[in-house]
Design a protein around this motif. Structure first.
Motif, PDB file in Angstrom:
ATOM      1  N   ILE A 136       0.913  -1.309   0.066  1.00 15.22           N
ATOM      2  CA  ILE A 136      -0.067  -0.140  -0.010  1.00 15.22           C
ATOM      3  C   ILE A 136       0.772   1.349   0.065  1.00 15.22           C
ATOM      4  O   ILE A 136       1.921   1.406   0.793  1.00 15.22           O
ATOM      5  N   GLY A 137       0.932   2.144  -0.938  1.00 17.49           N
ATOM      6  CA  GLY A 137       1.332   3.351  -0.995  1.00 17.49           C
ATOM      7  C   GLY A 137       2.861   3.003  -1.817  1.00 17.49           C
ATOM      8  O   GLY A 137       3.494   3.976  -2.177  1.00 17.49           O
ATOM      9  N   HIS A 138       3.059   1.797  -2.434  1.00 18.79           N
ATOM     10  CA  HIS A 138       4.081   1.348  -3.174  1.00 18.79           C
ATOM     11  C   HIS A 138       3.546   0.853  -4.408  1.00 18.79           C
ATOM     12  O   HIS A 138       4.029  -0.227  -4.921  1.00 18.79           O
ATOM     13  N   GLY A 139       2.579   1.520  -4.999  1.00 19.19           N
ATOM     14  CA  GLY A 139       1.999   0.915  -6.246  1.00 19.19           C
ATOM     15  C   GLY A 139       0.578   0.650  -6.022  1.00 19.19           C
ATOM     16  O   GLY A 139      -0.112   0.398  -7.001  1.00 19.19           O
ATOM     17  N   LEU A 140       0.312   0.266  -4.859  1.00 19.11           N
ATOM     18  CA  LEU A 140      -1.189  -0.272  -4.509  1.00 19.11           C
ATOM     19  C   LEU A 140      -1.715   0.978  -3.816  1.00 19.11           C
ATOM     20  O   LEU A 140      -1.358   1.434  -2.960  1.00 19.11           O
ATOM     21  N   SER A 141      -3.282   1.106  -4.232  1.00 19.52           N
ATOM     22  CA  SER A 141      -3.877   2.492  -3.783  1.00 19.52           C
ATOM     23  C   SER A 141      -5.302   1.935  -3.698  1.00 19.52           C
ATOM     24  O   SER A 141      -5.924   1.110  -4.436  1.00 19.52           O
ATOM     25  N   GLY A 174       0.671  -0.693 -11.276  1.00 20.39           N
ATOM     26  CA  GLY A 174      -0.232   0.010  -9.919  1.00 20.39           C
ATOM     27  C   GLY A 174      -1.500  -0.722  -9.979  1.00 20.39           C
ATOM     28  O   GLY A 174      -1.959  -1.234 -11.194  1.00 20.39           O
ATOM     29  N   VAL A 175      -1.978  -0.837  -8.621  1.00 20.03           N
ATOM     30  CA  VAL A 175      -3.088  -1.618  -8.324  1.00 20.03           C
ATOM     31  C   VAL A 175      -4.103  -0.857  -7.720  1.00 20.03           C
ATOM     32  O   VAL A 175      -3.584  -0.171  -6.682  1.00 20.03           O
TER      33      VAL A 175
END
Ligand code: NAP
Length: 321
Positions: A139-144, A244-245
């Motif tokens: 989360i916060g590293h490409g996952l949002s 990104g996800v």
């Protein structure tokens, strides 16, 4: 320090809480709003509209308005009339006490931080996550959970959105402003989203769909590099390279604070009396998504915040009559 006493304390600062603040401030009740604290992308003061892009259906904005702008304007409107806003979270409440006790910080402290004659609960709902271990890591590293916050970082990249409701389709459509390709991963073969949103997505050449597909894992050590997807019909597993996800699979009401004190439905939504914001407890009112699993719109949340402020004001008045 003795607790600070207020006629009205409002817990939560989405459209419901801030509308309740505007109305109670204009009724000279000098409300205190505990607006929450930012703890993650999906949990911040202002509620879910802080995670939304363009809001096209809030009356009064013929060209639409960005969710965060709408919330900051509502906040300014509330403070203009004298509402006080603290950027803190309530950690404990004693709703049956008279006056009602509200703790901020140490929940086992003897004295509450605030007492109130009336409390308006507008703590809203939050994003549901898939429950994968990788979510915590990435989360916060490409996952949002927030296209508005993070879409900009994915210019010309290939990304994915998980979900099939209005949120997923809205986020995916917004993300095509930046990304070269957005794959919508949905566990069924038809969308839950409204028809107008669906047709926009179907017409968008940058959006692709992975139907009947679930996410087995999100890949990457310190940033997202891909996803492991499983076809629920064939059971075939494949990897989708994405940087990104975005997770957009729904919401849960923020009601842990009230467990055992207020009646809730099976999904944890607070129960209010029909056509009222009143609850089973005297002086306790609830409004917005925390008690509405049917409409869940900014405008209905704002309207129910108005109802709660009026209900609270009349209840306070009835105690003086
Ligand atoms: P939603 O309507 O509940 O949709 C959630 C989606 O996520 C569904 O497609 C669901 O699949 C999928 N899902 C749920 N759990 C999942 C899991 N564990 N794994 C994979 N997929 C999962 O939620 P929402 O899209 O956040 O919308 C909430 C409400 O807000 C709705 O009433 C919506 O209309 C409204 N909204 C409106 C707008 C707008 O008008 N601008 C924008 C956003 C939201 P299934 O379909 O298979 O159940």
């Amino acid at each position: 320090m003795p607790p600070a006493h207020r006629e009205v304390v409002i817990i939560g600062s989405g459209p419901a809480g801030l509308t309740a603040a505007i109305y109670s401030a204009r009724a000279d009740l000098a409300p205190l709003v505990l607006e929450g604290e930012p703890s993650s992308n999906s949990d911040q003061p202002g509620g879910q509209l802080m995670l939304t892009t363009e809001v096209e259906n809030f009356p009064g904005f013929p060209e639409g308005v960005m969710g965060p702008v709408l919330m900051s304007d509502m906040r300014a409107q509330a403070t203009r009339f004298g509402a006080e806003i603290e950027t803190v979270k309530a950690s404990r409440v004693e709703l049956s006490a008279s006056p009602i006790g509200i703790w901020v910080g140490d929940p086992v402290a003897d004295e509450p931080t605030h007492t109130a004659d009336a409390v308006i609960i507008s703590t809203g709902a939050r994003s549901v996550m898939l429950g994968l271990e990788a979510e915590e890591r990435l989360i916060g590293h490409g996952l949002s959970t927030c296209a508005t916050c993070d879409g900009f970082f994915f210019r010309d990249q290939e990304i994915a959105v998980v979900g099939g409701g209005d949120s997923a389709i809205e986020e995916a459509t917004f993300l095509t402003k930046f990304a070269s390709k957005v794959t919508i991963i949905h566990r069924r073969d038809e969308l839950r989203a409204s028809k107008i949103m669906q047709s926009r997505a179907f017409d968008n050449p940058r959006i692709e769909f992975a139907w009947n597909t679930v996410v087995d894992d999100i890949l990457g050590d310190d940033k997202v590099t891909g996803m492991r997807l499983r076809d629920t019909v064939t059971d075939k597993v494949r990897e989708l390279p994405v940087t990104g996800v975005f997770i957009a699979i729904g919401h849960r009401p923020n009601t842990d604070l009230f467990a055992g004190q207020l009646p809730m439905d099976d999904n944890g939504y607070l129960l209010t009396h029909p056509d009222r914001s009143t609850t089973d407890l005297e002086g306790v009112f609830a409004c917005g998504d925390v008690q509405d699993h049917t409409y869940r719109q900014a405008i209905t949340a704002a309207a129910s915040g108005c109802m709660a402020a009026i209900d609270a004001e009349r209840w306070l008045q009835s105690r003086h009559d």
